[in-house]
Design a protein around this motif. Structure first.
Motif, short mmCIF file in Angstrom:
data_model
loop_
_atom_site.label_atom_id
_atom_site.label_comp_id
_atom_site.label_asym_id
_atom_site.label_seq_id
_atom_site.Cartn_x
_atom_site.Cartn_y
_atom_site.Cartn_z
N TYR A 1 -2.97 20.60 -14.47
CA TYR A 1 -2.81 19.36 -14.23
C TYR A 1 -1.44 19.30 -13.15
CZ TYR A 1 -1.05 14.55 -14.16
OH TYR A 1 -0.65 13.23 -13.54
N PHE B 1 12.66 7.56 -1.35
CA PHE B 1 11.43 6.98 -0.82
C PHE B 1 11.69 5.89 0.01
CE2 PHE B 1 7.73 3.74 -1.32
CZ PHE B 1 7.08 4.76 -0.80
N ARG C 132 -7.35 13.03 -6.14
CA ARG C 132 -6.83 12.52 -7.48
C ARG C 132 -8.01 12.29 -8.37
NH1 ARG C 132 -3.00 7.55 -4.92
NH2 ARG C 132 -1.00 8.91 -5.05
N ALA D 94 -0.45 10.77 3.13
CA ALA D 94 -1.10 9.50 3.24
C ALA D 94 -0.02 8.25 3.72
CB ALA D 94 -1.80 9.07 2.04
N VAL D 95 1.16 8.19 2.77
CA VAL D 95 2.40 7.44 3.08
C VAL D 95 2.86 7.44 4.59
CG1 VAL D 95 4.70 6.98 2.56
CG2 VAL D 95 3.15 7.27 0.45
N GLU E 39 -1.88 17.42 -4.86
CA GLU E 39 -1.71 15.94 -4.89
C GLU E 39 -0.39 15.18 -4.19
OE1 GLU E 39 -1.18 11.69 -6.44
OE2 GLU E 39 0.25 13.68 -6.74
N ARG E 40 0.66 15.95 -4.58
CA ARG E 40 1.89 15.14 -3.97
C ARG E 40 1.77 15.48 -2.46
NH1 ARG E 40 4.38 11.42 -5.64
NH2 ARG E 40 2.42 10.87 -6.31
N THR F 230 -4.89 3.87 -6.93
CA THR F 230 -6.11 4.16 -5.71
C THR F 230 -5.92 2.96 -4.77
OG1 THR F 230 -7.41 5.24 -7.50
CG2 THR F 230 -8.44 4.39 -5.62
N VAL F 231 -6.18 3.26 -3.42
CA VAL F 231 -5.91 2.49 -2.47
C VAL F 231 -7.46 2.21 -1.83
CG1 VAL F 231 -4.95 1.61 -0.30
CG2 VAL F 231 -3.58 2.56 -2.01
N THR G 270 0.36 3.66 -3.13
CA THR G 270 -0.10 5.23 -2.81
C THR G 270 0.94 5.98 -3.50
OG1 THR G 270 -0.95 4.51 -0.73
CG2 THR G 270 -0.53 6.67 -0.94
N GLU G 271 2.11 5.71 -3.09
CA GLU G 271 3.25 6.82 -3.84
C GLU G 271 3.09 6.84 -5.16
OE1 GLU G 271 4.96 8.78 -2.08
OE2 GLU G 271 6.38 9.54 -3.75
N THR H 272 -0.35 13.18 -0.89
CA THR H 272 0.41 11.83 -1.01
C THR H 272 1.46 11.42 -0.05
OG1 THR H 272 0.24 11.52 -3.48
CG2 THR H 272 1.84 9.81 -2.38
N LEU I 102 -6.99 11.68 -0.13
CA LEU I 102 -6.22 11.68 -1.28
C LEU I 102 -6.81 11.17 -2.61
CD1 LEU I 102 -3.42 11.54 -2.65
CD2 LEU I 102 -2.78 9.14 -1.81
N ASN I 103 -7.73 10.02 -2.45
CA ASN I 103 -8.69 9.74 -3.62
C ASN I 103 -9.39 10.42 -4.01
OD1 ASN I 103 -7.38 7.25 -3.48
ND2 ASN I 103 -9.09 6.22 -2.21
N THR J 30 0.92 -1.06 -0.01
CA THR J 30 -0.12 0.04 -0.01
C THR J 30 0.77 1.17 -0.14
OG1 THR J 30 -1.38 -1.19 1.11
CG2 THR J 30 -1.90 1.09 1.39
N VAL J 31 2.05 1.11 0.75
CA VAL J 31 2.92 2.26 0.63
C VAL J 31 3.23 2.67 -0.72
CG1 VAL J 31 4.98 3.14 1.54
CG2 VAL J 31 3.72 1.80 2.99
N ARG K 60 -1.10 18.96 -9.48
CA ARG K 60 -0.48 17.81 -8.85
C ARG K 60 0.78 18.12 -7.67
NH1 ARG K 60 3.88 14.07 -11.03
NH2 ARG K 60 3.66 12.02 -10.23
#
Lengths: 140, 338
Positions: free
Chosen positions: B254, A135, B239, B269-270, B262-263, A80-81, A75-76, B266, B235-236, A71-72, B258
């Motif tokens: 775009y 990353f 996107r 979320a990570v 978006e970044r 879509t998760v 996502t990066e 992301t 995040l979804n 998932t990590v 992004r």
């Protein structure tokens, strides 16, 4: 033991050693993983969306267990998760191999670049950078 | 090498953070808390360690403190850990120091704050997520990185340490050579057998303590998992909006969206995934390296006395802990974890 018997025993032992050695790969490289092979493996896992295995390409001493989760990575890389991940349109370009590859998801490119660390005969990734930012292993 | 460095090092290493109390979330043995120079009293779960107070651990003690905002502080045996409050650049800050022994810090990556670490005449800047400071009284320090990266500055010289690396800094000197860091990983595999034996002096009570520890991990995991789910939902949505912008407004709009929206989403979320994974893997390690070994030792001890009530009580509780683990932690493990 008589001299003649001793010669026979030694001859048989020598023959056994030679036969055994002949079956070995003395270079030790038969099962090793080169940098190109490491990238190939990583790229094929990406192409198959097998994100849960990607972190296994990072050197064990650099690997962060948190990133074992696909998932990590998904996502990066723009997938879509929802419970698991969904990638719409994946392609992998290895033209920069072994230092970098390009992962594309739904028309967006992610350049993934690598540095390496060796363990025995095997090469692993020391770092994996996506879009120029490290990353794996994760940084603050 | 590690042991040699630990023995040689004597240091005073304060870590400057925003002013915050630290709560006791876990301990082993009989550590003490000392308030305002008074005699020590045994600490307990939920105690708050405030500026001016020290936690003192003995040979078999271990303490874990939690700060609001997700910072974790793990105090090893034979350590004196002190919280003090100082003023720096006009702001009040809490100074964390270990005058002897070692302390492991895990800072919330989301906070993104630059930490300041000082030791006698040495002043160092540190940014990182998880690292350990060994300390003694001659002003030298050893910084070892578990995960992430830290930057250490001293005497005008800056070095970057990646996971698995460490550096020693003598008082007033530039950082020494970078060495391989053999410090504690995020696991319990280095638990000494005698420590488990100590739990087995009263196995049910020992297992109850492990169960509390496990539940702490599970609760933290569930909280962090909920935070991730929320950030993932956000995040979804972002996107989806990004795709709409690409179709309606073109590549330039775009790319801008992004980069600006978006970044960062992301990255959040990570980070949130890594946060819940930390607790998942900690629980897994506790189950694999402590619970399993306790179980094997108990089985061996009661091989010829399996009907003993203490063993039966132990088995019942062991089963309860495993069931809870299977229900709450196992679903979040992945193939590489196992």
């Amino acid at each position: 033991m008589k001299m003649k018997q001793l010669v026979w025993v030694l001859t048989i032992i020598m023959a056994a050693i030679v036969i055994t050695m002949a079956g070995c790969d003395m270079s030790g490289s038969e099962d090793s993983i080169s940098r190109s092979e490491r990238v190939d493996l990583f790229a094929s896992q990406l192409a198959n969306e097998d994100f849960d295995r990607l972190n296994g390409n990072v050197h064990p001493s650099d690997r962060d267990g948190g990133q074992n989760a696909g998932t990590v990575w998904a996502t990066e890389l723009g997938c879509t998760v929802n419970g698991t991940w969904t990638c719409v349109d994946v392609s992998v370009n290895k033209s920069g191999s072994p230092s970098s590859i390009v992962f594309s998801e739904e028309g967006t490119d992610y350049t993934i670049s690598f540095t390496y660390r060796q363990q025995g005969d095997d090469y692993y990734f020391k770092t994996v950078s996506i879009g120029g930012t490290q990353f794996a292993p994760p940084t603050p | 090498m590690k042991k040699l460095l630990i023995v040689v090092l004597v240091l005073l290493a304060p870590v400057f953070l925003m002013a915050q109390d630290a709560d006791v979330v876990y301990y082993e043995g009989r550590p003490e808390i000392r308030r305002d120079g008074s005699r020590g009293v045994e600490l307990d779960f939920g105690d708050a360690v405030r500026p001016g107070e020290s936690v003192v651990t003995g040979r078999r003690d271990f303490v874990e403190l939690d700060q609001a905002g997700g910072n974790l502080i793990r105090i090893s045996p034979d350590t004196v850990f002190t919280l003090r409050e100082v003023e720096r650049d006009g702001q009040r800050e809490t100074v964390m120091s270990n005058t002897v022994g070692s302390v492991r810090y895990r800072f919330d990556a989301l906070a993104g704050r630059q930490q300041r670490v000082a030791s006698g005449t040495v002043v160092a800047g540190v940014r990182g997520t998880e690292f350990t400071v060994f300390a003694g009284s001659d002003g030298s320090s050893l910084f070892g990185v578990d995960t992430g990266m830290i930057t250490v500055e001293s005497a005008g010289v800056e070095v970057d340490l990646a996971a698995g690396e460490a550096v020693e800094i003598a008082a007033g000197e530039a950082p020494g050579d970078i060495v391989r860091w053999l410090g504690p990983a995020l696991d319990f595999s280095d638990w000494e057998e005698e420590r488990i034996d100590a739990f087995l002096d009263d196995p049910v009570v020992g297992l109850e303590r492990i169960q509390r520890r496990m539940r702490d991990f599970m609760d933290d995991q569930d909280t962090a998992y909920a935070v991730w789910q929320e950030s993932n939902r956000e995040l979804n949505e972002i996107r989806d909006e990004m795709s709409r912008i690409r179709e309606a407004e073109g590549e330039e709009a775009y790319a801008r969206f992004r980069q600006e929206v978006e970044r960062p989403a992301t990255t959040r979320a990570v980070t949130n995934i890594l946060n819940y994974r930390y607790f998942t893997l900690s629980a897994f390690s506790l189950r694999r390296h402590v619970l399993a070994r306790m179980y094997v030792n108990m089985k061996a001890q009661y091989l010829n006395n399996a009907e003993a009530s203490v063993f039966q009580n132990y088995l019942a509780l062991h089963s309860e802990v495993l069931d809870e683990f299977e229900e709450r932690v196992a679903p979040l493990l992945v193939v590489l974890d196992i």
